[in-house]
Scaffold this active site. Structure first.
Site, PDB file in Angstrom:
ATOM      1  N   ALA B 142       0.822  -1.209   0.000  1.00 23.12           N
ATOM      2  CA  ALA B 142       0.000   0.000   0.000  1.00 23.12           C
ATOM      3  C   ALA B 142       0.859   1.262   0.000  1.00 23.12           C
ATOM      4  O   ALA B 142       0.453   2.282  -0.537  1.00 23.12           O
ATOM      5  CB  ALA B 142      -0.941  -0.002   1.182  1.00 23.12           C
ATOM      6  N   GLN B 250      -6.676  -0.804   5.111  1.00 17.81           N
ATOM      7  CA  GLN B 250      -7.345  -1.397   6.282  1.00 17.81           C
ATOM      8  C   GLN B 250      -8.804  -1.717   6.001  1.00 17.81           C
ATOM      9  O   GLN B 250      -9.502  -2.218   6.885  1.00 17.81           O
ATOM     10  CB  GLN B 250      -7.277  -0.430   7.471  1.00 17.81           C
ATOM     11  CG  GLN B 250      -5.879  -0.057   7.909  1.00 17.81           C
ATOM     12  CD  GLN B 250      -5.187  -1.152   8.672  1.00 17.81           C
ATOM     13  OE1 GLN B 250      -5.783  -2.178   8.992  1.00 17.81           O
ATOM     14  NE2 GLN B 250      -3.925  -0.961   8.973  1.00 17.81           N
ATOM     15  N   CYS B 396       4.504   1.624  12.641  1.00 16.04           N
ATOM     16  CA  CYS B 396       5.596   2.463  12.130  1.00 16.04           C
ATOM     17  C   CYS B 396       6.130   3.385  13.213  1.00 16.04           C
ATOM     18  O   CYS B 396       7.290   3.734  13.226  1.00 16.04           O
ATOM     19  CB  CYS B 396       5.110   3.314  10.966  1.00 16.04           C
ATOM     20  SG  CYS B 396       4.031   2.459   9.840  1.00 16.04           S
TER      21      CYS B 396
END
Lengths: 97, 472
Positions: B142, B250, B396
């Site tokens: 993504a 998501q 992240c």
């Protein structure tokens, strides 16, 4: 399920799903395999259309092969460490109670 | 190689008898190596996790007891990544073993077989989002899809259009792409969100300018799970002739997505968020009306020149299989995840007070539960809950202690942002796991609160906001 021959075939398939599914090394996959098989078979329990039944059996036979192959792989490549929950829990698979 | 080393050692033994000891040690190891099987490697890993503590000489008489780790933690971080479905692996294995051809080889059977598999996967992905297979382009994930959409469209139309609209709660890769474009001279509007996490449609409509080239708004937020009104946004974009990109990493496979009904022009899909393999994703690029992109990567012109590089057949097949399963299982999964989600929230909230769910009450994906435990520091709770694999926000940023920018964008004060934990529920989560999590979370929150002087003050009815903390 009027036909007794089909009935035995379906029950045999279901048992094979449970047996192969319980061989998954990973707890989550094992639980899912058993739960999904049970829910899948139950949702078709009152199916009367013989065509649909035979289509369902055909699909189940294919998926059974997947479960058999993948449960073997899962047991071979298991991390060797069980989930914390398996160590101490009272065995209870699924069910929303 | 090992045997050669052995020979060399034997020579050394002849020369210097002191090496004999090392040879004796090495010989049985060689035998072991050849006998080692998969289960042996697994056992080895297992053995390393057993903690053996030897008390130091300076431990001043304190007793140290060895603790055996009780088992692997429960995985409840489905927004970071999801386990690969065994059915996906089953579809991939032939392409990791026997069918290894390059799908772009047109001259032999090896290429044809894999090309067929890639095209079938493309259809499976397209079917899940109601697109045409020709509109699907495979990427590495993504992040690449988001980069390609934003930079590709912005660069292609930069002659006339210089404005980009996005939100403050986007994923880092969208925000960073926008920042890079800003440095190149593009104008970017970062829309704020309301306290429930949703954007204000009116404010969004007002932000559109004649020179707006692309709007990028995520479908489901990765930290709080809010579902943006994609259909309304799409309608507004189409009306204003602005391209609409949505980061649906998501969302795809979890909530129904239809690119035509929602007027989506570009959409990013990630493989490992929907029980597929890591390292694969896809981008949907609308053909009618056509969206043009400037490729970021130069190369052999694969994927209609938009994403050069050999298509990784096994991963693509895995993504296709994951999408096929998601198409078939979405209803079943959704019912189950909603039930587990309710069980978790009710279970925690009924036993602990002052627990707030972040994000909208209704427009939220049930598999992403972000809770704020007042007067408990999120990181200390995470440390205490080592039996459960959780995160306080996106993976992240999980290395930093900074409060999540998403929660701050909601207008939550720093205390609330610091005390939040994200619970990700997925296809393979069980009731027993949820119950275990409830018990442990409740226990640890109470324990941490009992230790906290702030909590004590709150119990005594002191308003913490009114306190003038002395500066040191």
């Amino acid at each position: 399920m009027a036909n007794p021959a089909t009935k035995t075939q379906v029950i045999s398939l279901y048992r094979q799903f449970l047996r192969s599914g319980s061989k998954f090394g990973a707890y989550n996959f094992r639980d899912y395999a058993i739960r999904r098989a049970r829910d899948g078979f139950r949702s078709h329990m009152n199916e009367a259309d013989p065509e649909k039944i035979s289509a369902f059996i055909k699909k189940a036979e294919q998926e059974l092969k997947v479960v058999q192959r993948q449960s073997t792989i899962s047991s071979m490549f298991n991390s060797g460490q069980r989930l914390i929950i398996e160590e101490q829990r009272i065995v209870r698979t699924a069910g929303d109670n | 190689m090992l045997s050669r080393q052995l020979q060399r050692n034997i020579l050394k033994v002849a020369a210097a008898p002191s090496v004999r000891l090392s040879l004796a040690k090495q010989a049985p190891r060689v035998v072991l190596f050849s006998l080692r099987t998969f289960s042996n490697t697994a056992q080895k890993q297992n053995a390393s996790t057993v903690e053996t503590l030897t008390p130091n000489s300076d431990s001043l008489g304190f007793e140290t007891t060895a603790i055996e780790k009780p088992g692997r933690p429960i995985y409840l971080d489905m927004q970071a990544t999801s386990p690969m479905d065994p059915r996906v692996l089953d579809a991939m294995l032939p392409y990791l073993t026997d069918l290894y051809g390059n799908p772009h080889s047109r001259t032999h059977q090896y290429g044809w077989e894999t090309e067929r598999a890639v095209e079938e996967a493309r259809e499976q992905v397209a079917k899940l989002i109601g697109a045409d297979p020709k509109e699907i382009i495979f990427t590495s994930g993504a992040t690449e899809a988001n980069n390609l959409s934003l930079k590709g469209v912005a660069h292609f139309y930069k002659g006339k259009k210089k404005h980009i609209i996005t939100t403050q709660i986007e994923h880092k890769c969208v925000l960073e792409s926008c920042r890079v474009l800003q440095e190149e001279g593009f104008d970017v509007t970062y829309l704020p969100v309301q306290p429930n996490g949703l954007i204000d449609i009116k404010q969004f409509e007002e932000a559109i300018r004649p020179d707006t080239s692309i709007v990028s708004i995520m479908s489901v937020n990765n930290e709080i799970g809010v579902i943006q009104p994609i259909e309304e946004i799409g309608k507004i974009c189409r009306k204003n002739k602005v391209f609409f990109h949505t980061d649906a990493a998501q969302a795809v496979g979890k909530i129904p997505m239809d690119v035509n009904a929602m007027n989506i022009d570009l959409m990013s899909i990630s493989g490992h968020k929907l029980y597929g393999p890591k390292g694969i994703g896809a981008i949907y690029v609308r053909r009618r009306p056509r969206v043009r992109l400037e490729a970021v990567q130069s190369g052999g012109g694969q994927e209609r020149g938009i994403r050069s590089g050999t298509v990784p057949t096994p991963l693509v097949v895995g993504l296709g299989a994951a999408c096929k399963i998601a198409t078939e299982e979405m209803e079943y999964d959704d019912q189950r995840i909603s039930r587990l989600s309710k069980r978790l929230i009710d279970g925690i909230q009924s036993k602990v007070e002052q627990v707030v769910r972040n994000g909208d009450d209704v427009h939220t994906y049930p598999g992403c539960v972000n809770l704020s435990f007042s007067y408990v520091e999120g990181e200390s709770l995470l440390m205490a809950l080592k039996e459960i694999a959780l995160s306080s926000g996106s993976a992240c940023t999980s290395a930093s202690l900074e409060p999540s920018y998403v929660l701050r964008a909601l207008g939550a004060d720093d205390e609330m942002a610091h005390s939040s934990i994200r619970f990700g529920i997925g296809r393979f989560t069980t009731e027993a796991e949820i119950d275990y999590v409830i018990n442990h979370v409740v226990g640890h929150v109470n324990k941490l609160r009992d230790m906290s002087p702030l909590w004590e003050m709150v119990q005594e009815g002191i308003d913490l906001k009114s306190i003038q903390w002395s500066q040191h």
